[in-house]
Scaffold this motif. Structure first.
Motif, PDB file in Angstrom:
ATOM      1  N   THR A 121       0.826  -1.207   0.000  1.00 41.36           N
ATOM      2  CA  THR A 121       0.000   0.000   0.000  1.00 41.36           C
ATOM      3  C   THR A 121       0.856   1.252   0.000  1.00 41.36           C
ATOM      4  N   THR A 122       1.925   1.255   0.808  1.00 38.83           N
ATOM      5  CA  THR A 122       2.823   2.403   0.877  1.00 38.83           C
ATOM      6  C   THR A 122       3.511   2.648  -0.455  1.00 38.83           C
ATOM      7  N   THR A 123       3.979   1.558  -1.110  1.00 37.19           N
ATOM      8  CA  THR A 123       4.649   1.680  -2.401  1.00 37.19           C
ATOM      9  C   THR A 123       3.703   2.225  -3.468  1.00 37.19           C
ATOM     10  N   THR A 124       2.474   1.713  -3.485  1.00 40.13           N
ATOM     11  CA  THR A 124       1.491   2.166  -4.459  1.00 40.13           C
ATOM     12  C   THR A 124       1.167   3.642  -4.270  1.00 40.13           C
ATOM     13  N   THR A 125       1.010   4.050  -3.004  1.00 38.62           N
ATOM     14  CA  THR A 125       0.715   5.453  -2.722  1.00 38.62           C
ATOM     15  C   THR A 125       1.861   6.352  -3.141  1.00 38.62           C
ATOM     16  N   SER A 126       3.090   5.923  -2.878  1.00 37.75           N
ATOM     17  CA  SER A 126       4.265   6.710  -3.251  1.00 37.75           C
ATOM     18  C   SER A 126       4.366   6.850  -4.754  1.00 37.75           C
ATOM     19  N   THR A 127       4.135   5.754  -5.479  1.00 35.65           N
ATOM     20  CA  THR A 127       4.180   5.790  -6.946  1.00 35.65           C
ATOM     21  C   THR A 127       3.118   6.719  -7.501  1.00 35.65           C
ATOM     22  N   SER A 128       1.911   6.645  -6.960  1.00 39.19           N
ATOM     23  CA  SER A 128       0.822   7.496  -7.422  1.00 39.19           C
ATOM     24  C   SER A 128       1.150   8.967  -7.207  1.00 39.19           C
TER      25      SER A 128
END
Length: 242
Positions: A31-38
């Protein structure tokens, strides 16, 4: 046997708790990685929305360069027609264009540099709101018509990159200084019309692989001189009368 059952129950409960904690940690990391990428995609899309024609076009272009996949950009054309009675009517049409980056996957810093160089090259030609076809040409190579009506053949920022050229070399070929281009793009400006030259890539561009400057070899320490050997001790003289 009765005393073993509570032990087994506690052991099973501990294992289930451990598995649940591990699964939660993995989900949290994803979830953290996805949020950072977004967040990065949104920031870059906002930066190049005018260049790409819209935020949705810019987002598709950013993701395409990042992942090495194709992007479909929509070019909207508005036509105004004068009717026989003197009134005017306006019609809008949308033309999709598919762009396949000449490079593979790239880091976020490299995506930013590629788009900044492409944007500045077109601005240098007087094109500030390019069509999708013009964006494809400046990225992958091709012929475009500049603002004065002349045709010009472009080598393509990504095409040069795919041939193994570094960003400094590419920016020099296009007539820019790489450090100025990156700095201006981070501040929301353009370096169109800059003089020739190249600078080392800035730390904010996060160069990877061959772009990273090689660390100089550490000088070897001089060998220590050999210690002089101690002189042999004389044999003990025997006692008198011995």
């Amino acid at each position: 046997m009765k005393t073993q059952r509570p032990v087994l129950t506690l052991l099973c409960a501990s294992l289930l708790t451990a598995f649940a904690a591990q699964a939660f940690a993995q989900t949290s990391t994803t979830t953290t990685t996805t949020t950072s990428t977004s967040t990065v995609v949104t920031r870059l899309a906002n930066r190049y929305a005018t260049f790409a024609g819209s935020e949705s076009n810019a987002e598709a272009l950013v993701n395409a360069l990042r992942n090495g996949t194709s992007a479909t950009l929509d070019t909207t054309t508005t036509t105004t027609v004068t009717n026989p009675d003197g009134t005017t009517s306006t019609s809008t049409s949308t033309t999709p264009t598919t762009i396949q980056p000449a490079t593979g996957k790239m880091g976020w810093g490299n995506v930013n540099i590629a788009l900044a160089l492409a944007q500045d090259e077109l601005k240098q030609m007087g094109i500030t709101q390019p069509t999708a076809d013009q964006i494809n040409a400046v990225l992958n190579g091709g012929t475009i018509t500049s603002s004065d009506g002349s045709s010009q053949s472009l080598q393509g920022v990504l095409a040069l990159r795919a041939q193994g050229e570094g960003w400094g070399q590419i920016s020099h070929t296009l007539g820019f200084k790489l450090g100025d281009v990156v700095s201006a793009s981070n501040n929301g400006h353009s370096q169109a019309g800059a003089t020739h030259g190249s600078k080392p890539e800035l730390a904010s561009s996060h160069p990877t692989g061959a772009d990273r400057p090689a660390h100089p070899d550490h000088p070897q320490r001089p060998d220590r001189p050999d210690r002089p050997q101690r002189p042999d001790r004389p044999d003990h003289v025997g006692r008198p009368g011995g």
